[in-house]
Motif scaffolding. Sequence first.
Motif, PDB file in Angstrom:
ATOM      1  N   ASP A  52      73.909   4.023  86.602  1.00 32.76           N
ATOM      2  CA  ASP A  52      73.649   5.410  86.204  1.00 32.76           C
ATOM      3  C   ASP A  52      72.194   5.656  85.831  1.00 32.76           C
ATOM      4  O   ASP A  52      71.841   6.751  85.380  1.00 32.76           O
ATOM      5  CB  ASP A  52      74.557   5.805  85.043  1.00 32.76           C
ATOM      6  CG  ASP A  52      74.377   4.921  83.816  1.00 32.76           C
ATOM      7  OD1 ASP A  52      73.687   3.887  83.923  1.00 32.76           O
ATOM      8  OD2 ASP A  52      74.943   5.242  82.756  1.00 32.76           O
ATOM      9  N   LYS A  53      71.315   4.665  86.041  1.00 27.86           N
ATOM     10  CA  LYS A  53      69.883   4.856  85.747  1.00 27.86           C
ATOM     11  C   LYS A  53      69.216   5.611  86.899  1.00 27.86           C
ATOM     12  O   LYS A  53      69.342   5.217  88.061  1.00 27.86           O
ATOM     13  CB  LYS A  53      69.198   3.504  85.570  1.00 27.86           C
ATOM     14  CG  LYS A  53      67.696   3.607  85.315  1.00 27.86           C
ATOM     15  CD  LYS A  53      67.035   2.241  85.343  1.00 27.86           C
ATOM     16  CE  LYS A  53      65.545   2.350  85.048  1.00 27.86           C
ATOM     17  NZ  LYS A  53      64.825   3.142  86.086  1.00 27.86           N
ATOM     18  N   PRO A  54      68.493   6.702  86.605  1.00 21.20           N
ATOM     19  CA  PRO A  54      67.771   7.416  87.665  1.00 21.20           C
ATOM     20  C   PRO A  54      66.740   6.508  88.339  1.00 21.20           C
ATOM     21  O   PRO A  54      66.096   5.684  87.681  1.00 21.20           O
ATOM     22  CB  PRO A  54      67.077   8.562  86.918  1.00 21.20           C
ATOM     23  CG  PRO A  54      67.913   8.772  85.698  1.00 21.20           C
ATOM     24  CD  PRO A  54      68.377   7.400  85.305  1.00 21.20           C
ATOM     25  N   LYS A  72      70.737   8.205  91.342  1.00 20.87           N
ATOM     26  CA  LYS A  72      70.863   7.015  90.494  1.00 20.87           C
ATOM     27  C   LYS A  72      70.781   5.718  91.304  1.00 20.87           C
ATOM     28  O   LYS A  72      70.964   5.717  92.527  1.00 20.87           O
ATOM     29  CB  LYS A  72      72.185   7.048  89.729  1.00 20.87           C
ATOM     30  CG  LYS A  72      72.479   8.365  89.001  1.00 20.87           C
ATOM     31  CD  LYS A  72      71.455   8.675  87.934  1.00 20.87           C
ATOM     32  CE  LYS A  72      71.916   9.781  86.997  1.00 20.87           C
ATOM     33  NZ  LYS A  72      72.150  11.063  87.685  1.00 20.87           N
TER      34      LYS A  72
END
Length: 262
Positions: free
Chosen positions: A151-153, A202
Amino acid sequence: MSQQPQKSKQQQEEGAKNADAAIKYGDVFHVTGELASKAVAPRDAAMMQTAENTMFGQTQKGGPAATMQAAATANERAGFVGHGDVSDAAGKQGVTVTETDLPGARVVTESVGGQVVGQFIQARPAHQAEQSGTTITIGEALEAVAATTGDKPVEQSDAAAIQAAEVRATGSNVITPGGLASFAQSAASMNAQIDRDEDKIKLGDVLTNATLKLPADKEATRQDAEGVVSAELRNNPNVATHPAGVAASVAAAARLNEGSNP
Protein backbone atom coordinates in the motif's frame (compact mmCIF):
# COMPACT_ATOMS: atom_id res chain seq x y z
CA MET A 1 -7.89 35.13 39.21
CA SER A 2 -6.12 37.44 36.78
CA GLN A 3 -2.93 35.30 36.94
CA GLN A 4 -4.66 32.03 36.00
CA PRO A 5 -4.68 32.54 32.20
CA GLN A 6 -0.99 33.47 32.33
CA LYS A 7 -0.20 30.27 34.25
CA SER A 8 -2.20 28.19 31.83
CA LYS A 9 -0.34 29.71 28.88
CA GLN A 10 2.98 29.00 30.56
CA GLN A 11 2.00 25.39 31.12
CA GLN A 12 1.00 25.05 27.49
CA GLU A 13 4.31 26.46 26.31
CA GLU A 14 6.16 24.15 28.68
CA GLY A 15 4.20 21.17 27.40
CA ALA A 16 5.00 22.14 23.81
CA LYS A 17 8.71 22.34 24.62
CA ASN A 18 8.54 18.91 26.25
CA ALA A 19 6.81 17.48 23.18
CA ASP A 20 9.55 18.90 20.95
CA ALA A 21 12.32 17.43 23.11
CA ALA A 22 10.86 13.94 23.40
CA ILE A 23 12.20 11.09 21.24
CA LYS A 24 9.68 10.63 18.45
CA TYR A 25 9.03 7.79 16.04
CA GLY A 26 10.53 9.85 13.23
CA ASP A 27 13.79 10.06 15.20
CA VAL A 28 14.29 6.29 15.39
CA PHE A 29 12.32 4.85 12.44
CA HIS A 30 11.80 5.72 8.78
CA VAL A 31 8.14 6.71 9.13
CA THR A 32 6.12 9.66 7.88
CA GLY A 33 3.01 11.70 8.64
CA GLU A 34 1.48 11.99 12.08
CA LEU A 35 3.29 8.94 13.47
CA ALA A 36 6.69 10.55 12.85
CA SER A 37 5.79 13.41 15.22
CA LYS A 38 4.51 11.21 18.06
CA ALA A 39 6.65 10.53 21.13
CA VAL A 40 7.45 6.86 21.70
CA ALA A 41 5.39 5.87 24.75
CA PRO A 42 5.90 3.03 27.29
CA ARG A 43 2.73 1.15 26.37
CA ASP A 44 3.66 1.31 22.69
CA ALA A 45 6.92 -0.46 23.51
CA ALA A 46 5.15 -2.99 25.74
CA MET A 47 2.70 -3.81 22.95
CA MET A 48 5.53 -4.40 20.48
CA GLN A 49 7.38 -6.57 23.00
CA THR A 50 4.25 -8.69 23.44
CA ALA A 51 3.83 -9.00 19.67
CA GLU A 52 7.48 -10.05 19.20
CA ASN A 53 7.25 -12.54 22.06
CA THR A 54 4.16 -14.07 20.48
CA MET A 55 5.86 -14.40 17.09
CA PHE A 56 9.40 -15.37 18.11
CA GLY A 57 9.15 -16.51 21.72
CA GLN A 58 11.36 -13.60 22.78
CA THR A 59 12.13 -9.93 22.11
CA GLN A 60 14.48 -9.54 19.16
CA LYS A 61 17.90 -8.11 20.01
CA GLY A 62 18.26 -4.76 18.26
CA GLY A 63 14.73 -5.04 16.85
CA PRO A 64 11.88 -2.51 16.87
CA ALA A 65 10.67 -3.52 20.35
CA ALA A 66 14.12 -2.95 21.85
CA THR A 67 14.45 0.39 20.05
CA MET A 68 11.00 1.49 21.22
CA GLN A 69 11.72 0.40 24.80
CA ALA A 70 14.94 2.44 24.92
CA ALA A 71 13.20 5.53 23.50
CA ALA A 72 10.16 5.17 25.78
CA THR A 73 12.35 4.72 28.86
CA ALA A 74 14.30 7.89 28.01
CA ASN A 75 11.05 9.80 27.44
CA GLU A 76 9.58 8.61 30.73
CA ARG A 77 12.71 9.46 32.74
CA ALA A 78 12.70 12.95 31.26
CA GLY A 79 9.05 13.38 32.19
CA PHE A 80 7.81 13.69 28.61
CA VAL A 81 5.45 10.71 28.94
CA GLY A 82 3.87 8.78 31.79
CA HIS A 83 4.39 5.09 32.51
CA GLY A 84 0.89 4.22 31.30
CA ASP A 85 0.88 6.47 28.24
CA VAL A 86 0.16 5.15 24.74
CA SER A 87 0.38 7.08 21.47
CA ASP A 88 -2.70 7.63 19.34
CA ALA A 89 -1.19 5.60 16.48
CA ALA A 90 -0.47 2.55 18.62
CA GLY A 91 -3.66 2.83 20.65
CA LYS A 92 -6.07 3.28 17.76
CA GLN A 93 -4.38 1.53 14.84
CA GLY A 94 -2.41 -1.06 16.75
CA VAL A 95 1.04 -2.63 16.84
CA THR A 96 1.55 -5.73 14.72
CA VAL A 97 4.10 -8.38 13.80
CA THR A 98 3.10 -10.36 10.72
CA GLU A 99 4.73 -12.95 8.47
CA THR A 100 4.57 -13.67 4.74
CA ASP A 101 5.71 -17.00 3.29
CA LEU A 102 8.40 -17.21 0.62
CA PRO A 103 10.13 -20.28 -0.83
CA GLY A 104 12.48 -21.46 1.90
CA ALA A 105 11.82 -18.51 4.18
CA ARG A 106 9.33 -16.14 5.75
CA VAL A 107 9.26 -12.34 5.71
CA VAL A 108 8.52 -10.84 9.13
CA THR A 109 7.16 -7.28 9.15
CA GLU A 110 6.71 -5.15 12.28
CA SER A 111 4.39 -2.13 12.14
CA VAL A 112 3.07 0.67 14.35
CA GLY A 113 -0.08 2.49 13.32
CA GLY A 114 0.01 0.83 9.92
CA GLN A 115 3.58 1.97 9.12
CA VAL A 116 6.50 -0.45 8.87
CA VAL A 117 9.21 0.00 11.51
CA GLY A 118 11.16 -3.17 10.80
CA GLN A 119 11.36 -6.12 8.41
CA PHE A 120 13.62 -9.11 7.95
CA ILE A 121 13.67 -12.56 6.37
CA GLN A 122 14.01 -15.75 8.40
CA ALA A 123 14.99 -19.11 6.95
CA ARG A 124 12.52 -21.93 7.48
CA PRO A 125 13.52 -25.09 9.37
CA ALA A 126 15.72 -27.37 7.28
CA HIS A 127 13.03 -29.99 6.55
CA GLN A 128 10.70 -27.27 5.20
CA ALA A 129 13.47 -25.66 3.19
CA GLU A 130 14.22 -28.96 1.47
CA GLN A 131 10.62 -29.22 0.31
CA SER A 132 10.27 -25.67 -1.01
CA GLY A 133 13.80 -24.73 -2.08
CA THR A 134 16.45 -22.82 -0.15
CA THR A 135 17.10 -19.80 -2.34
CA ILE A 136 15.04 -16.71 -3.11
CA THR A 137 15.01 -15.06 -6.51
CA ILE A 138 14.92 -11.34 -7.21
CA GLY A 139 11.36 -11.69 -8.48
CA GLU A 140 10.29 -13.42 -5.26
CA ALA A 141 11.91 -10.65 -3.22
CA LEU A 142 9.87 -8.11 -5.20
CA GLU A 143 6.70 -10.12 -4.57
CA ALA A 144 7.50 -9.96 -0.84
CA VAL A 145 7.43 -6.16 -1.09
CA ALA A 146 4.00 -6.32 -2.71
CA ALA A 147 2.75 -8.58 0.08
CA THR A 148 4.15 -6.58 3.00
CA THR A 149 4.35 -2.95 1.79
CA GLY A 150 1.97 -3.06 -1.11
CA ASP A 151 0.00 0.00 0.00
CA LYS A 152 3.03 2.33 -0.21
CA PRO A 153 2.75 4.88 -3.06
CA VAL A 154 5.44 4.40 -5.71
CA GLU A 155 8.15 7.07 -5.51
CA GLN A 156 11.13 7.78 -7.74
CA SER A 157 13.44 5.88 -5.39
CA ASP A 158 11.17 2.82 -5.63
CA ALA A 159 11.10 3.01 -9.43
CA ALA A 160 14.89 3.26 -9.59
CA ALA A 161 15.29 0.27 -7.29
CA ILE A 162 12.79 -1.78 -9.31
CA GLN A 163 14.64 -0.92 -12.52
CA ALA A 164 17.95 -1.98 -10.97
CA ALA A 165 16.32 -5.22 -9.77
CA GLU A 166 14.92 -5.95 -13.25
CA VAL A 167 18.31 -5.32 -14.86
CA ARG A 168 19.94 -7.69 -12.38
CA ALA A 169 17.26 -10.35 -12.80
CA THR A 170 17.31 -10.34 -16.60
CA GLY A 171 21.00 -9.61 -17.16
CA SER A 172 20.01 -6.97 -19.74
CA ASN A 173 20.18 -3.18 -19.60
CA VAL A 174 17.26 -2.95 -22.01
CA ILE A 175 14.06 -2.06 -20.13
CA THR A 176 11.16 -4.25 -21.26
CA PRO A 177 8.26 -2.12 -22.61
CA GLY A 178 5.28 -2.65 -20.30
CA GLY A 179 7.48 -4.48 -17.80
CA LEU A 180 8.01 -3.85 -14.08
CA ALA A 181 10.56 -1.07 -14.45
CA SER A 182 8.56 0.71 -17.15
CA PHE A 183 5.35 0.52 -15.11
CA ALA A 184 7.14 1.66 -11.94
CA GLN A 185 8.67 4.70 -13.67
CA SER A 186 5.31 5.72 -15.10
CA ALA A 187 3.69 5.25 -11.69
CA ALA A 188 6.31 7.41 -9.94
CA SER A 189 5.88 10.18 -12.53
CA MET A 190 2.10 10.12 -12.20
CA ASN A 191 2.20 10.00 -8.40
CA ALA A 192 4.39 13.11 -8.28
CA GLN A 193 1.45 15.04 -9.73
CA ILE A 194 -1.16 13.63 -7.34
CA ASP A 195 -1.73 15.14 -3.90
CA ARG A 196 -3.66 12.46 -2.02
CA ASP A 197 -1.84 9.21 -1.20
CA GLU A 198 -5.03 7.19 -1.54
CA ASP A 199 -5.24 8.20 -5.23
CA LYS A 200 -1.65 7.21 -6.04
CA ILE A 201 -0.41 3.99 -7.66
CA LYS A 202 0.92 1.63 -5.02
CA LEU A 203 3.84 -0.80 -4.95
CA GLY A 204 1.36 -3.66 -4.81
CA ASP A 205 -0.08 -2.55 -8.16
CA VAL A 206 3.36 -2.81 -9.72
CA LEU A 207 4.97 -5.78 -7.97
CA THR A 208 2.18 -8.32 -7.46
CA ASN A 209 3.14 -11.51 -9.39
CA ALA A 210 6.53 -9.95 -10.18
CA THR A 211 8.07 -13.32 -11.09
CA LEU A 212 5.52 -13.73 -13.88
CA LYS A 213 6.09 -10.19 -15.17
CA LEU A 214 9.87 -10.53 -15.42
CA PRO A 215 11.16 -11.98 -18.73
CA ALA A 216 13.88 -13.74 -16.70
CA ASP A 217 14.73 -14.24 -13.03
CA LYS A 218 17.66 -15.38 -10.89
CA GLU A 219 18.74 -16.02 -7.34
CA ALA A 220 19.42 -12.79 -5.42
CA THR A 221 23.11 -12.27 -4.62
CA ARG A 222 25.07 -9.74 -2.60
CA GLN A 223 26.12 -7.96 -5.81
CA ASP A 224 22.49 -7.71 -6.89
CA ALA A 225 21.52 -6.28 -3.51
CA GLU A 226 24.32 -3.70 -3.63
CA GLY A 227 23.15 -2.50 -7.04
CA VAL A 228 19.51 -2.19 -5.95
CA VAL A 229 20.39 -0.49 -2.66
CA SER A 230 22.63 2.00 -4.48
CA ALA A 231 19.84 2.86 -6.94
CA GLU A 232 17.29 3.44 -4.18
CA LEU A 233 19.71 5.58 -2.15
CA ARG A 234 20.71 7.77 -5.11
CA ASN A 235 17.10 8.60 -5.89
CA ASN A 236 15.90 9.28 -2.35
CA PRO A 237 16.23 12.92 -1.18
CA ASN A 238 16.88 11.65 2.35
CA VAL A 239 19.59 9.25 1.08
CA ALA A 240 17.93 6.34 2.85
CA THR A 241 16.22 3.09 1.91
CA HIS A 242 12.70 2.21 3.00
CA PRO A 243 12.81 -0.36 5.85
CA ALA A 244 10.48 -2.73 3.98
CA GLY A 245 11.07 -1.52 0.44
CA VAL A 246 12.63 -2.98 -2.69
CA ALA A 247 16.27 -2.59 -1.65
CA ALA A 248 15.65 -3.99 1.84
CA SER A 249 13.84 -7.02 0.48
CA VAL A 250 16.46 -7.88 -2.15
CA ALA A 251 19.23 -7.38 0.45
CA ALA A 252 17.44 -9.67 2.92
CA ALA A 253 16.97 -12.32 0.22
CA ALA A 254 20.66 -12.12 -0.68
CA ARG A 255 21.70 -12.57 2.95
CA LEU A 256 19.46 -15.60 3.29
CA ASN A 257 20.81 -17.10 0.07
CA GLU A 258 24.38 -16.63 1.26
CA GLY A 259 23.53 -18.40 4.51
CA SER A 260 22.00 -21.36 2.68
CA ASN A 261 24.99 -21.70 0.32
CA PRO A 262 28.10 -21.61 2.49
